[in-house]
Write a protein that holds these residues in place. Sequence first.
Motif, PDB file in Angstrom:
ATOM      1  N   GLY A  42       0.829  -1.207   0.000  1.00 29.26           N
ATOM      2  CA  GLY A  42       0.000   0.000   0.000  1.00 29.26           C
ATOM      3  C   GLY A  42       0.858   1.249   0.000  1.00 29.26           C
ATOM      4  N   PRO A  82      -0.904   8.027   3.030  1.00 27.58           N
ATOM      5  CA  PRO A  82      -2.103   8.815   2.698  1.00 27.58           C
ATOM      6  C   PRO A  82      -1.793  10.029   1.839  1.00 27.58           C
ATOM      7  CG  PRO A  82      -1.443   9.166   4.979  1.00 27.58           C
ATOM      8  CD  PRO A  82      -0.600   8.049   4.462  1.00 27.58           C
ATOM      9  N   PRO A 107      -5.907   2.027   5.961  1.00 29.49           N
ATOM     10  CA  PRO A 107      -5.998   1.252   4.710  1.00 29.49           C
ATOM     11  C   PRO A 107      -4.915   0.178   4.582  1.00 29.49           C
ATOM     12  CG  PRO A 107      -6.086   3.618   4.279  1.00 29.49           C
ATOM     13  CD  PRO A 107      -5.716   3.450   5.710  1.00 29.49           C
ATOM     14  N   ARG A 108      -3.838   0.311   5.328  1.00 27.52           N
ATOM     15  CA  ARG A 108      -2.735  -0.644   5.162  1.00 27.52           C
ATOM     16  C   ARG A 108      -2.561  -1.542   6.385  1.00 27.52           C
ATOM     17  NH1 ARG A 108       2.194   3.221   3.799  1.00 27.52           N
ATOM     18  NH2 ARG A 108       3.203   1.347   2.973  1.00 27.52           N
ATOM     19  N   ALA A 164     -11.279   3.603  10.749  1.00 30.29           N
ATOM     20  CA  ALA A 164     -11.467   4.485   9.600  1.00 30.29           C
ATOM     21  C   ALA A 164     -12.245   5.744   9.963  1.00 30.29           C
ATOM     22  CB  ALA A 164     -12.183   3.734   8.479  1.00 30.29           C
TER      23      ALA A 164
END
Lengths: 319, 340
Positions: free
Chosen positions: B277, B280, B293-294, B303
């Motif tokens: 990944g 940001p 996200p990773r 989130a």
Amino acid sequence: MTSPLLGFAARAGRAAAVLLLVAVTALALPHLMPGSPAVAALGVTATPEQITAFEAGLGLDRNVLAATADWIGAALHGDLGHSLANGAAVTTELANRIPVTLELFVAAQLVALAIAVPVALVSAWRPGGAVDRIATAGAFGWLAVPGFVLGLLLIWLTAVQLRILPATGWTPFTEDPVENLRHLVLPALTLGLPEAAVFTRTLRGQLLDTLDRTHIAAARSRGMGTVRLLLRRALRPSSLPLVTLIGIGIGTSLGGSVLVESLFAVPGVGTLAAGAINGRDFPVIQAVMVVCAAGVVLATLTVDLLYRTLDPRIAHGHR
Amino acid sequence: MTTPVLDVRSLDTVIHAPDGRRLHILHDVSLHIDAGECLGVVGESGSGKSVLARTVLGVHARTTRAESTGQVLLNGEDLLAAAPARRADLLGTGIAMVHQDPMTSLNPVVRIADQVTESLTNRRRLPRRERLRTAAELLAAVDVPDPVRRARAYPHELSGGLRQRVGIAAALAGDPVLLLADEPTTALDVTVQRTVLDLLDRHRATRGLATLLITHDIGLLYGRARRIAVMYGGRVVESGPTEQVTERPAHPYTAALLRSVPRVTGPLRRVLPAIPGSPPDLSRPLTGCPFAPRCDRAEAVCATVAPPVHRAGPAHTASCHFPLAAEAPRPSQTSLERTP
Ligand SMILES: Nc1ncnc2c1ncn2[C@@H]1O[C@H](COP(=O)(O)OP(=O)(O)OP(=O)(O)O)[C@@H](O)[C@H]1O
Ligand code: SF4
Ligand SMILES: [Mg+2]
């Protein structure tokens, strides 16, 4: 990396070859041009004897290479022949006119640099700022105006409207320095202003590149002020293209000088060349060609030397 | 309790890029360094390490404008509130910076002596002889052989390792209290790295210099940094004493960083840790945890809700909803070599 001495010898050799080539071409000119230079010079009423004598004087009866060799031999003894138009020694003519053209050239470069360096520094420091935007628009404006239009405009404004400067003519510096400078202003501006535009664009571009380098950020991190940073750290590594431009300018300036010198009736090499070409005054044309070539060669060598002092990496053969 | 040399409190930095974008780079960054102490700052490319250093120094990229809120205290004085003249005054003499690439951070057309002594000559005139003498002393102090001759040389006449010594000498010239070393050895080969880091270490110890050592490579901080701050997405996500952070990481990102530490013995020495990944996008506002996200421990709450500060030890914190427990399986510690 070649040794400096060898490099110098190679450059000197190249320079000599260039000069020789120009001399041969110059001497071959009368052969190459249509019509007889003798008829052009002596008129249609000239007798065959007169024409033969004239052609022998120009070396036209001999092989070009032999004539060139003779010409060079004489030139080395300071004899460039005599003008067909007025019989004056070409060396005297050149000695009178080269300083005038040189003075004009130097003055034009000073005008261009005096405008370009500060404008480029401010523009590059704040790209997109007020100075930069005005300078960019101005530069493109100037470049779009042909040199003689600018000259005419300047004459109209300062000589005709304001009556503060002489429109044409020349006074040698040795005769009257003040008058000399007054006569210098308009032709120097006419030659220098368009160059200022080119110089500004070139220097600005190079400065933008330099200012983005880490070493500039490093100098700032040690507390170096903006003015010092620009003058002492950014200007020098950015000036190489400018030096090249000025060097090339020495070669191309003769073209510009013909125009500007004619416009302002300045008795320089440019007007001499123009007159000689019109009158097919071959000894003068030949001498001017070789002298100009020598000027270009000399300029190239000087640019080379300047490069070395401006960028130590070149001197050490690292680039 | 003594005042730290550098005390950054809740620092937020917004950069206005030349193209008009507004980038919120630093978020609530807090860290401190005592005199004679080395703080390691580690994080992936783009995590905001250099922006942090530049904000502390007060010099940003020429064409960008930066706005910061919070406090940057240097010996108790708030630099963000200081007058521009005061900030300029501190450059090189209060805070000094060692730059990443010694090949590009020296001016190619200026003699070493003139660059090394800049922090001094920017303040007062130094005669040429004085400059050469001072430069030679400074070069000798960073173990440059033949310093008198090197002072007169131009940068291209020196090797990369020597140039970085010159960079360090230039940073030390103004006798600063805080040294910001932004990846000072990334551009050097491994053997040279060690000597340059040792040199920084020596001056930190003998001069009582507070040192901020920025790196991609967490392995490089063993035995050199007393404490580590791990940055991710412009935030300090974990900080604490070096042994605790590296042996008992509490933040999943630190653990991932440690798993990807390059091995000195491996065939390919990777400097960039490979975590699947990408970091940001700082031009967009972000809710919740930037690593979500990773992260392999992420759950729905990650989130949406900003992670709380978790205390993993007396001086060891991590911002995470689900920090790794101290007794959790540790990252493959046996593979951690002291690098370089
Ligand atoms: N002057 C600038 N203009 C625009 N964006 C910038 C500027 N400086 C930094 N950034 C952005 O801020 C973010 C953080 O950059 P920074 O250089 O601090 O990262 P870093 O952690 O030092 O990374 P690296 O390890 O690659 O040096 C990046 O996304 C970068 O693109
Ligand atoms: S808060 Fe959630 S997403 Fe962020 S690091 Fe912790 S577990 Fe992972
Ligand atoms: Mg960086």
